[in-house]
Design a protein around this motif. Structure first.
Motif, short mmCIF file in Angstrom:
data_model
loop_
_atom_site.label_atom_id
_atom_site.label_comp_id
_atom_site.label_asym_id
_atom_site.label_seq_id
_atom_site.Cartn_x
_atom_site.Cartn_y
_atom_site.Cartn_z
N PHE A 57 0.82 -1.20 0.00
CA PHE A 57 0.00 0.00 0.00
C PHE A 57 0.86 1.26 0.00
O PHE A 57 2.04 1.22 0.39
N GLU A 58 0.24 2.33 -0.43
CA GLU A 58 0.88 3.65 -0.37
C GLU A 58 -0.07 4.60 0.34
O GLU A 58 -1.24 4.72 -0.03
N LEU A 59 0.46 5.27 1.34
CA LEU A 59 -0.29 6.22 2.14
C LEU A 59 0.24 7.61 1.81
O LEU A 59 1.45 7.82 1.83
N LEU A 60 -0.63 8.53 1.47
CA LEU A 60 -0.23 9.91 1.21
C LEU A 60 -0.66 10.76 2.39
O LEU A 60 -1.82 10.70 2.82
N ILE A 61 0.28 11.53 2.92
CA ILE A 61 -0.03 12.44 4.03
C ILE A 61 0.39 13.85 3.64
O ILE A 61 1.30 14.04 2.84
N ASP A 62 -0.30 14.83 4.22
CA ASP A 62 0.02 16.23 3.91
C ASP A 62 1.10 16.74 4.86
O ASP A 62 1.64 15.99 5.68
N ASP A 63 1.41 18.02 4.77
CA ASP A 63 2.47 18.62 5.59
C ASP A 63 2.15 18.60 7.08
O ASP A 63 3.04 18.75 7.91
N ASN A 64 0.88 18.42 7.42
CA ASN A 64 0.46 18.35 8.82
C ASN A 64 0.29 16.90 9.29
O ASN A 64 -0.33 16.65 10.31
N ASN A 65 0.84 15.98 8.51
CA ASN A 65 0.77 14.54 8.79
C ASN A 65 -0.66 14.02 8.83
O ASN A 65 -0.96 13.06 9.52
N ARG A 66 -1.53 14.63 8.06
CA ARG A 66 -2.91 14.16 7.96
C ARG A 66 -3.06 13.27 6.73
O ARG A 66 -2.54 13.58 5.66
N LEU A 67 -3.78 12.18 6.92
CA LEU A 67 -4.01 11.23 5.85
C LEU A 67 -4.76 11.88 4.70
O LEU A 67 -5.80 12.50 4.89
N GLN A 68 -4.23 11.76 3.51
CA GLN A 68 -4.88 12.27 2.30
C GLN A 68 -5.50 11.14 1.48
O GLN A 68 -6.60 11.27 0.98
N ARG A 69 -4.76 10.03 1.38
CA ARG A 69 -5.24 8.93 0.55
C ARG A 69 -4.46 7.66 0.88
O ARG A 69 -3.29 7.71 1.22
N LEU A 70 -5.14 6.54 0.75
CA LEU A 70 -4.51 5.24 0.86
C LEU A 70 -4.93 4.43 -0.35
O LEU A 70 -6.12 4.38 -0.68
N HIS A 71 -3.99 3.82 -1.02
CA HIS A 71 -4.34 2.93 -2.12
C HIS A 71 -3.38 1.75 -2.18
O HIS A 71 -2.26 1.82 -1.69
N ARG A 72 -3.90 0.68 -2.76
CA ARG A 72 -3.09 -0.54 -2.90
C ARG A 72 -2.27 -0.42 -4.17
O ARG A 72 -2.79 0.01 -5.22
N LEU A 73 -1.02 -0.78 -4.10
CA LEU A 73 -0.14 -0.77 -5.27
C LEU A 73 -0.22 -2.11 -5.97
O LEU A 73 -0.45 -3.14 -5.33
N SER A 74 0.00 -2.12 -7.26
CA SER A 74 0.04 -3.39 -7.97
C SER A 74 1.30 -4.14 -7.58
O SER A 74 2.28 -3.57 -7.14
N HIS A 75 1.25 -5.42 -7.77
CA HIS A 75 2.36 -6.30 -7.33
C HIS A 75 3.60 -6.02 -8.07
O HIS A 75 3.98 -5.87 -9.01
#
Length: 75
Positions: A57-75
């Motif tokens: 998975f890849e988690l994207l966070i902003d400058d305030n360490n707030r979750l923006q998006r989570l998505h599964r990466l392909s293998h």
């Protein structure tokens, strides 16, 4: 600027059930770069299968360490 954090997750259906039922609110994992990260368990709902939640998975966070998006990466 956002930060991308990648990690592997292998959470069985039984383990996720305790998160889903509210007994556990957050998931804690070690990212590929060695950081320990914690995020709300309900973020994983779109990825739950009969066997639980597995994958990279890849988690994207902003400058305030707030979750923006989570998505599964392909293998």
């Amino acid at each position: 600027m956002s930060d991308r954090i990648r990690f592997f997750l292998n959470l069985t259906a039984d383990r996720y059930l305790s998160h889903y039922q509210g007994h556990v609110k957050n998931v804690s994992v070690i990212a590929e770069d060695g950081r320990r990260i914690e995020f709300p368990a309900n973020t994983l709902r779109p990825f739950v299968t009969k066997s639980g939640v597995q994958g990279r998975f890849e988690l994207l966070i902003d400058d305030n360490n707030r979750l923006q998006r989570l998505h599964r990466l392909s293998h």
